[in-house]
Design an enzyme around this catalytic site. Structure first.
Site, PDB file in Angstrom:
ATOM      1  N   ASP A  55      39.663  -9.206 -19.047  1.00  0.00           N
ATOM      2  CA  ASP A  55      39.171  -9.531 -17.702  1.00  0.00           C
ATOM      3  C   ASP A  55      37.869 -10.331 -17.789  1.00  0.00           C
ATOM      4  O   ASP A  55      36.860  -9.822 -18.266  1.00  0.00           O
ATOM      5  CB  ASP A  55      38.934  -8.209 -16.951  1.00  0.00           C
ATOM      6  CG  ASP A  55      38.497  -8.400 -15.519  1.00  0.00           C
ATOM      7  OD1 ASP A  55      38.418  -9.543 -15.050  1.00  0.00           O
ATOM      8  OD2 ASP A  55      38.239  -7.367 -14.863  1.00  0.00           O
ATOM      9  N   GLY A  56      37.939 -11.567 -17.305  1.00  0.00           N
ATOM     10  CA  GLY A  56      36.733 -12.389 -17.204  1.00  0.00           C
ATOM     11  C   GLY A  56      36.852 -13.711 -17.932  1.00  0.00           C
ATOM     12  O   GLY A  56      37.091 -13.737 -19.139  1.00  0.00           O
ATOM     13  N   GLY A  57      36.726 -14.800 -17.213  1.00  0.00           N
ATOM     14  CA  GLY A  57      36.742 -16.118 -17.833  1.00  0.00           C
ATOM     15  C   GLY A  57      38.088 -16.542 -18.384  1.00  0.00           C
ATOM     16  O   GLY A  57      38.164 -17.442 -19.217  1.00  0.00           O
ATOM     17  N   SER A  91      42.758 -11.717  -9.621  1.00  0.00           N
ATOM     18  CA  SER A  91      41.764 -10.851  -8.985  1.00  0.00           C
ATOM     19  C   SER A  91      41.475 -11.337  -7.573  1.00  0.00           C
ATOM     20  O   SER A  91      41.022 -12.472  -7.379  1.00  0.00           O
ATOM     21  CB  SER A  91      40.464 -10.858  -9.784  1.00  0.00           C
ATOM     22  OG  SER A  91      39.442 -10.238  -9.005  1.00  0.00           O
ATOM     23  N   HIS A 149      44.896  -7.608  -9.175  1.00  0.00           N
ATOM     24  CA  HIS A 149      43.708  -6.922  -9.700  1.00  0.00           C
ATOM     25  C   HIS A 149      42.676  -6.785  -8.575  1.00  0.00           C
ATOM     26  O   HIS A 149      42.385  -7.742  -7.864  1.00  0.00           O
ATOM     27  CB  HIS A 149      43.147  -7.740 -10.862  1.00  0.00           C
ATOM     28  CG  HIS A 149      42.043  -7.095 -11.614  1.00  0.00           C
ATOM     29  ND1 HIS A 149      42.241  -6.093 -12.549  1.00  0.00           N
ATOM     30  CD2 HIS A 149      40.701  -7.310 -11.594  1.00  0.00           C
ATOM     31  CE1 HIS A 149      41.085  -5.736 -13.075  1.00  0.00           C
ATOM     32  NE2 HIS A 149      40.125  -6.449 -12.504  1.00  0.00           N
ATOM     33  N   MET A 169      36.300  -6.082 -21.104  1.00  0.00           N
ATOM     34  CA  MET A 169      35.648  -7.128 -20.310  1.00  0.00           C
ATOM     35  C   MET A 169      35.282  -8.281 -21.229  1.00  0.00           C
ATOM     36  O   MET A 169      34.663  -8.074 -22.278  1.00  0.00           O
ATOM     37  CB  MET A 169      34.382  -6.593 -19.636  1.00  0.00           C
ATOM     38  CG  MET A 169      34.605  -5.597 -18.500  1.00  0.00           C
ATOM     39  SD  MET A 169      35.629  -6.220 -17.157  1.00  0.00           S
ATOM     40  CE  MET A 169      34.674  -7.642 -16.609  1.00  0.00           C
ATOM     41  N   MET A 229      33.006  -3.117  -6.657  1.00  0.00           N
ATOM     42  CA  MET A 229      31.636  -3.103  -7.205  1.00  0.00           C
ATOM     43  C   MET A 229      30.689  -2.419  -6.229  1.00  0.00           C
ATOM     44  O   MET A 229      30.769  -2.652  -5.024  1.00  0.00           O
ATOM     45  CB  MET A 229      31.144  -4.536  -7.418  1.00  0.00           C
ATOM     46  CG  MET A 229      32.058  -5.382  -8.267  1.00  0.00           C
ATOM     47  SD  MET A 229      31.385  -7.039  -8.409  1.00  0.00           S
ATOM     48  CE  MET A 229      32.707  -7.851  -9.307  1.00  0.00           C
ATOM     49  N   GLY A 232      40.583 -14.605 -11.899  1.00  0.00           N
ATOM     50  CA  GLY A 232      40.104 -14.735 -10.524  1.00  0.00           C
ATOM     51  C   GLY A 232      39.948 -16.185 -10.137  1.00  0.00           C
ATOM     52  O   GLY A 232      40.825 -16.795  -9.522  1.00  0.00           O
ATOM     53  N   HIS A 234      40.081  -1.837 -10.476  1.00  0.00           N
ATOM     54  CA  HIS A 234      39.026  -1.835 -11.504  1.00  0.00           C
ATOM     55  C   HIS A 234      37.728  -1.414 -10.828  1.00  0.00           C
ATOM     56  O   HIS A 234      37.126  -2.197 -10.089  1.00  0.00           O
ATOM     57  CB  HIS A 234      38.935  -3.252 -12.088  1.00  0.00           C
ATOM     58  CG  HIS A 234      37.815  -3.462 -13.048  1.00  0.00           C
ATOM     59  ND1 HIS A 234      37.392  -4.718 -13.439  1.00  0.00           N
ATOM     60  CD2 HIS A 234      37.007  -2.590 -13.725  1.00  0.00           C
ATOM     61  CE1 HIS A 234      36.392  -4.613 -14.294  1.00  0.00           C
ATOM     62  NE2 HIS A 234      36.122  -3.333 -14.478  1.00  0.00           N
ATOM     63  N   ASP A 284      38.881  -5.663  -7.721  1.00  0.00           N
ATOM     64  CA  ASP A 284      37.554  -5.427  -8.296  1.00  0.00           C
ATOM     65  C   ASP A 284      36.625  -4.756  -7.292  1.00  0.00           C
ATOM     66  O   ASP A 284      36.196  -5.386  -6.324  1.00  0.00           O
ATOM     67  CB  ASP A 284      36.936  -6.761  -8.736  1.00  0.00           C
ATOM     68  CG  ASP A 284      37.547  -7.278 -10.027  1.00  0.00           C
ATOM     69  OD1 ASP A 284      37.613  -6.496 -11.002  1.00  0.00           O
ATOM     70  OD2 ASP A 284      37.951  -8.451 -10.053  1.00  0.00           O
ATOM     71  N   MET A 305      33.973  -0.736 -10.762  1.00  0.00           N
ATOM     72  CA  MET A 305      32.691  -1.024 -11.427  1.00  0.00           C
ATOM     73  C   MET A 305      31.634  -0.274 -10.630  1.00  0.00           C
ATOM     74  O   MET A 305      30.850  -0.857  -9.870  1.00  0.00           O
ATOM     75  CB  MET A 305      32.444  -2.535 -11.436  1.00  0.00           C
ATOM     76  CG  MET A 305      33.366  -3.258 -12.415  1.00  0.00           C
ATOM     77  SD  MET A 305      33.474  -5.030 -12.109  1.00  0.00           S
ATOM     78  CE  MET A 305      34.805  -5.023 -10.923  1.00  0.00           C
ATOM     79  N   GLY A 316      30.611  -7.855 -12.831  1.00  0.00           N
ATOM     80  CA  GLY A 316      29.715  -8.091 -11.707  1.00  0.00           C
ATOM     81  C   GLY A 316      30.024  -9.337 -10.898  1.00  0.00           C
ATOM     82  O   GLY A 316      29.832  -9.337  -9.690  1.00  0.00           O
ATOM     83  N   PHE A 317      30.495 -10.368 -11.581  1.00  0.00           N
ATOM     84  CA  PHE A 317      30.713 -11.635 -10.876  1.00  0.00           C
ATOM     85  C   PHE A 317      31.942 -12.348 -11.418  1.00  0.00           C
ATOM     86  O   PHE A 317      32.195 -12.306 -12.625  1.00  0.00           O
ATOM     87  CB  PHE A 317      29.497 -12.564 -11.037  1.00  0.00           C
ATOM     88  CG  PHE A 317      28.236 -11.978 -10.466  1.00  0.00           C
ATOM     89  CD1 PHE A 317      27.906 -12.175  -9.135  1.00  0.00           C
ATOM     90  CD2 PHE A 317      27.404 -11.200 -11.266  1.00  0.00           C
ATOM     91  CE1 PHE A 317      26.749 -11.618  -8.608  1.00  0.00           C
ATOM     92  CE2 PHE A 317      26.243 -10.635 -10.746  1.00  0.00           C
ATOM     93  CZ  PHE A 317      25.909 -10.848  -9.410  1.00  0.00           C
ATOM     94  N   GLY A 318      32.663 -13.014 -10.518  1.00  0.00           N
ATOM     95  CA  GLY A 318      33.722 -13.910 -10.958  1.00  0.00           C
ATOM     96  C   GLY A 318      33.112 -15.222 -11.420  1.00  0.00           C
ATOM     97  O   GLY A 318      31.921 -15.486 -11.226  1.00  0.00           O
ATOM     98  N   GLY A 319      33.919 -16.044 -12.058  1.00  0.00           N
ATOM     99  CA  GLY A 319      33.501 -17.403 -12.387  1.00  0.00           C
ATOM    100  C   GLY A 319      32.589 -17.539 -13.591  1.00  0.00           C
ATOM    101  O   GLY A 319      31.978 -18.587 -13.776  1.00  0.00           O
TER     102      GLY A 319
HETATM  103  C1  DX5 Z   1      34.215  -9.306 -13.010  1.00  0.00           C
HETATM  104  C2  DX5 Z   1      35.564  -8.826 -12.527  1.00  0.00           C
HETATM  105  C3  DX5 Z   1      36.643  -9.777 -12.842  1.00  0.00           C
HETATM  106  C4  DX5 Z   1      36.466 -11.101 -12.199  1.00  0.00           C
HETATM  107  C5  DX5 Z   1      37.193 -12.137 -12.976  1.00  0.00           C
HETATM  108  O1  DX5 Z   1      33.259  -8.339 -12.750  1.00  0.00           O
HETATM  109  O2  DX5 Z   1      35.891  -7.594 -13.124  1.00  0.00           O
HETATM  110  O3  DX5 Z   1      37.907  -9.236 -12.529  1.00  0.00           O
HETATM  111  O4  DX5 Z   1      36.913 -11.143 -10.880  1.00  0.00           O
HETATM  112  O5  DX5 Z   1      36.881 -13.366 -12.428  1.00  0.00           O
HETATM  113  P1  DX5 Z   1      37.073 -14.695 -13.249  1.00  0.00           P
HETATM  114  O6  DX5 Z   1      38.503 -14.786 -13.617  1.00  0.00           O
HETATM  115  O7  DX5 Z   1      36.638 -15.730 -12.272  1.00  0.00           O
HETATM  116  O8  DX5 Z   1      36.178 -14.592 -14.455  1.00  0.00           O
HETATM  117 ZN    ZN Z   2      38.070  -6.793 -12.924  1.00  0.00          ZN
END
Ligand code: DX5
Ligand code: ZN
Length: 214
Positions: free
Chosen positions: A174-176, A7, A32, A136, A36, A196, A65, A34, A67, A141-144
């Site tokens: 997607d996520g973590g 991402s 990917h 998801m 938002m 990401g 993607h 993202d 959001m 909303g947020f990476g990490g």
């Molecule tokens: C979250 C995004 C994800 C995010 C993943 O809202 O849709 O794509 O960037 O980030 P990581 O891999 O850091 O969880």
């Molecule tokens: Zn995403």
């Protein structure tokens, strides 16, 4: 199928071309994207202007993607901006079908997404009407963020239901996602893993992508 889709949300936007060229060299098959809006999710990322450098430098498909609320207003523009696939959230709309048709009419692949608090069975009527579903594994909303373990049951269900019906629908998580859980997710039936921070915060992002595919 085993695809890693890094991402760009976690990329260095001051060095976006450099980071995209790294992904071009890597074993990542998709990129990917993202988007938002600060309304559907409590964060704002980027929109059409960032699609331009992505399209210009990326040699790999752009997996968009959304959001956002009212995806019906924007999906065609993302198709025109060079998206290879466009996904939006089921819980953001009343009826996804006309929006899926807008994307299909552009010849672009479709994806329906749900947040972790949405019943996975709400995807059932659409499994044969989309190219991909995205589960998801963190709240959008947020990476990490940390991977939510309950995602595994949803993944196993969706994977088995797609197989039971003989469909070719892909499943994306997607996520973590990181080096430690990637293999378990692929084994449980994920086709595409978004990553990401695990990729872009790594000392060696290309090797991290390689490791995720082992
Ligand atoms: C979250 C995004 C994800 C995010 C993943 O809202 O849709 O794509 O960037 O980030 P990581 O891999 O850091 O969880
Ligand atoms: Zn995403």
């Amino acid at each position: 199928m085993k695809i890693i889709a890094p991402s760009v949300l976690s990329a260095d936007f001051g060095n976006l071309q450099r980071d995209i060229e790294m992904l071009n060299r890597s074993e990542a098959e998709w990129i990917h994207v993202d988007v938002m809006d600060g309304v559907f999710v409590p964060n704002i990322s980027f929109g059409f202007p960032v699609m331009e450098p992505l399209k210009k430098y990326a040699t790999k498909p752009l997996d968009v993607h959304l959001m956002i609320v009212h995806p019906e207003k924007y999906v065609e523009r993302f198709c025109d901006a060079g998206a290879w696939s466009v996904g939006f959230h089921l819980e953001a709309v009343e009826d996804p079908l006309p929006i899926l048709n807008l994307i299909k009419a552009k010849g672009v692949r479709t994806c329906l997404t749900i947040n972790p608090d949405i019943d996975v069975h709400r995807l059932d009527p659409y499994l044969d009407k989309v190219d991909m579903v995205l589960l998801m594994s963190v709240f959008a909303g947020f990476g990490g963020q940390r991977f939510i373990p309950e995602t595994m049951d949803k993944l196993r269900y969706v994977h088995s239901e797609i197989a039971r019906r003989g469909l070719k629908t892909l499943v994306e998580i997607d996520g973590g996602v990181n080096i430690d859980n990637a293999s378990v997710l692929f084994e449980a039936g994920a086709d595409v893993l978004v990553a990401g921070s695990a990729v872009f915060k790594a000392a060696d992002p290309e090797n991290t992508i390689h490791q995720m595919l082992q």
